[in-house]
Design a protein around this motif. Structure first.
Motif, PDB file in Angstrom:
ATOM      1  N   ALA A   1      -7.066   3.842  -6.218  1.00  0.00           N
ATOM      2  CA  ALA A   1      -5.551   3.917  -5.543  1.00  0.00           C
ATOM      3  C   ALA A   1      -5.621   2.512  -4.585  1.00  0.00           C
ATOM      4  N   GLN A   2      -6.776   2.188  -4.036  1.00  0.00           N
ATOM      5  CA  GLN A   2      -6.834   0.863  -3.300  1.00  0.00           C
ATOM      6  C   GLN A   2      -6.788  -0.355  -4.366  1.00  0.00           C
ATOM      7  N   TRP A   3      -7.440  -0.083  -5.476  1.00  0.00           N
ATOM      8  CA  TRP A   3      -7.404  -1.196  -6.444  1.00  0.00           C
ATOM      9  C   TRP A   3      -6.185  -1.325  -7.159  1.00  0.00           C
ATOM     10  N   TRP A   4      -5.324  -0.273  -7.155  1.00  0.00           N
ATOM     11  CA  TRP A   4      -3.860  -0.238  -7.643  1.00  0.00           C
ATOM     12  C   TRP A   4      -2.820  -0.923  -6.550  1.00  0.00           C
ATOM     13  N   ALA A   5      -3.311  -0.711  -5.680  1.00  0.00           N
ATOM     14  CA  ALA A   5      -2.465  -1.408  -4.528  1.00  0.00           C
ATOM     15  C   ALA A   5      -2.750  -2.890  -4.574  1.00  0.00           C
ATOM     16  N   ILE A   6      -4.011  -3.303  -4.657  1.00  0.00           N
ATOM     17  CA  ILE A   6      -4.254  -4.665  -4.696  1.00  0.00           C
ATOM     18  C   ILE A   6      -3.444  -5.550  -5.909  1.00  0.00           C
ATOM     19  N   LEU A   7      -3.659  -4.917  -7.054  1.00  0.00           N
ATOM     20  CA  LEU A   7      -3.002  -5.048  -8.216  1.00  0.00           C
ATOM     21  C   LEU A   7      -1.474  -5.306  -7.992  1.00  0.00           C
ATOM     22  N   LEU A   8      -1.027  -4.282  -7.533  1.00  0.00           N
ATOM     23  CA  LEU A   8       0.631  -4.332  -7.219  1.00  0.00           C
ATOM     24  C   LEU A   8       0.886  -5.490  -6.422  1.00  0.00           C
TER      25      LEU A   8
ATOM     26  N   ARG B   1       0.915  -1.108  -0.110  1.00  0.00           N
ATOM     27  CA  ARG B   1       0.072  -0.003  -0.003  1.00  0.00           C
ATOM     28  C   ARG B   1       0.980   1.283   0.007  1.00  0.00           C
ATOM     29  N   LYS B   2       2.013   1.417   0.835  1.00  0.00           N
ATOM     30  CA  LYS B   2       2.669   2.501   1.025  1.00  0.00           C
ATOM     31  C   LYS B   2       3.602   2.511  -0.373  1.00  0.00           C
ATOM     32  N   LEU B   3       4.075   1.588  -0.938  1.00  0.00           N
ATOM     33  CA  LEU B   3       4.763   1.554  -2.083  1.00  0.00           C
ATOM     34  C   LEU B   3       3.858   1.971  -3.309  1.00  0.00           C
TER      35      LEU B   3
END
Length: 525
Positions: A248-255, A97-99
């Protein structure tokens, strides 16, 4: 951490400017982007010059156009800007999440975000006519709109890459990528509506529709601030903030999935020892061996599939869909096969970038350059030629335009030969590194997106050069009504294609032999 990531990206971008060619393409791309941003700012304020259009509705339409450009652009050019690759931070004690937050903020550094922010700044200029309060709201709205397009682009490309990384989703991912590419249709609809609105007036129904889209919330907030409706201002800006948080939350999950789940990579189960149907159709010897390797690699490497297959699908489907929506563009429908060749050549011109440091296997063989170039040309043709030929034979008859057969049949061989030649020319003269196979198949490494788009524009112009001899004969036959001249373009097109493929392949082989070490340094990640 955000400061560190931003400094890293600035340092990598500055390193990418080394060399006159890269600097020239980056500057050229920036100039094109600034011209587009200037046009957008002018149109957002054109109502202040007396044009019969509601300025904020037109601004909402232009925001939608820019947003669609951020979504479909990486799919069309097969590369999003991933100067900072998440895989490089895999071993650091940093949460996903931080990244993700740090990478999103670092993504705001670069030419495309700056150009987009300048375009969105037209909303601020438009708000100066309504007072200080709307100006302040416009500043916040422009910044939020930039955050929306960056996070939305990251999520779309990340989701497509996530699908392509799994074996079950590989075929579905190709179709999804093609569907994203077909978003060019609403893009075209918006462009036509905006241009028509400038002349005939903006349709109220279209304005209301654009205001309800998230891309219209910032202009809605500014217009509400001008009327003193601060509840509407708060609702619109809060909606944008919530949308950014969700993306952003979705992007964190994908990351997190990207960094923890291994890629399917090469499908070793399908590897055969040789002697299959493929080898029987390819020439014996080094050229056939390289061609067979290329055919298998185009299908097994997710990065190559993300480049080639969406281009083939989009090139085949796009003219049919556009002609269905727009009768004026119906003449494009029989040309689907030609667009397949053009898109396939435009997107695939970085063969040695996909190989990376594995190029040294070719360089240590003193006489391997010619066979490597010819085999790569043949491997590309194995996929593109049958699809384009089938489309050229079927589409004119299916679409009720059999009179276009001489035109498409004459231009196809010229474009196929030219595409095969330009494919390897660009691969050796303008290579750039791409991420490893474990990365996102749609990522474009440190190669600036504007620069890549400019390079592809240059390729497109050379494809026109390859099609020029048969094109001139076809034009002469059309103007004079001479059928012999029209059909004479067919052998001329075959000759032009063979000549361009052979000539440009020879130039590429010579370049590979003489400048191999420099090429290896250029594609090293």
């Amino acid at each position: 951490m955000v400061g560190v990531l931003i400094r890293m990206k600035l340092r990598l971008l500055s390193h990418g400017l080394r060399g006159a060619a890269r600097a020239a393409t980056l500057i050229g791309g920036a100039v094109v982007g600034l011209v587009a941003a200037g046009m957008s700012v002018f149109l957002m304020n054109i109502d202040r010059l007396g044009a019969p259009v509601p300025g904020y509705d037109l601004t909402a339409g232009l925001f939608a156009v820019w947003t669609l450009g951020w979504v479909i652009g990486p799919v069309f050019v097969a590369g999003s800007d991933e100067t900072l690759q998440p895989e490089h931070f895999r071993l650091l004690p940093v949460s996903s999440r931080k990244l993700a937050a740090g990478l999103l903020l670092a993504a705001a550094v670069g030419v495309p975000p700056v150009v987009s922010l300048l375009a969105f700044g037209g909303l601020v200029l438009r708000a100066t006519a309504d007072g200080a309060g709307p100006v302040l709201v416009a500043v916040v709205g422009a910044l939020l709109q930039l955050a929306v397009v960056i996070t939305l682009s990251r999520v779309v490309i990340g989701a497509l890459g996530d699908v392509l990384r799994s074996r079950r989703g590989q075929d579905l991912g190709v179709l999804l990528a093609a569907c994203v590419g077909l978003l060019v249709l609403p893009f075209q609809y918006l462009m036509n509506s905006v241009s028509a609105g400038l002349v005939l007036g903006f349709p109220p129904e279209l304005g209301e529709f654009l205001r309800w889209l998230p891309t219209g919330w910032a202009p809605v907030a500014v217009a509400a601030a001008a009327r003193g409706e601060w509840a509407t201002v708060a609702a619109a800006l809060t909606g944008l903030v919530l949308l950014i948080v969700l993306l952003a939350q979705w992007w964190a999950i994908l990351l997190r999935r990207r960094m923890t789940r291994p890629s399917a990579g090469l499908r070793g189960a399908d590897v055969r020892a040789g002697g299959g149907a493929l080898e029987r159709f390819l020439p014996a010897g080094p050229v056939g061996a390289v061609a067979a390797k290329e055919v298998r690699t185009w299908w097994r490497d997710p990065r190559r599939r993300a480049v080639l297959l969406p281009a083939l699908v989009i090139g085949l489907v796009l003219p049919l869909v556009i002609s269905g929506f727009n009768p004026v563009a119906a003449a494009l429908a029989p040309a689907g096969g030609l667009l397949v060749v053009a898109f396939g050549a435009l997107n695939a011109g970085n063969l040695y970038g996909f190989d990376g440091t594995a190029l040294w296997h070719t360089l240590v063989q003193p006489t391997a350059a010619r066979a490597d170039i010819r085999g790569r040309q043949l491997g590309w043709l194995v996929y593109v030629a049958p699809v384009s030929l089938l489309a050229v034979l079927v589409l004119p008859g299916v679409t009720g335009r059999p009179e276009t057969y001489p035109y498409v049949l004459a231009l196809l061989p010229a474009l196929l030969g030219g595409g095969a030649g330009l494919l390897v020319v660009l691969s050796v003269f303008a290579p750039f590194p791409v991420p490893a196979q474990r990365g996102n198949p749609f990522s474009g490494s440190g190669n600036p997106g504007c620069a890549k788009a400019l390079l592809q524009l240059v390729i497109g112009l050379l494809l026109v050069l390859a099609a020029l001899p048969p094109g001139l004969l076809l034009l002469g036959g059309y103007l004079t009504g001479n059928a012999v001249l029209t059909w004479l373009a067919l052998p001329v097109g075959i000759g032009s294609g063979v000549l361009c493929g052979w000539w440009w392949g020879m130039l590429a082989a010579r370049r590979l032999s003489e400048r191999g070490p420099e090429l290896l340094a250029a594609v090293r990640t």
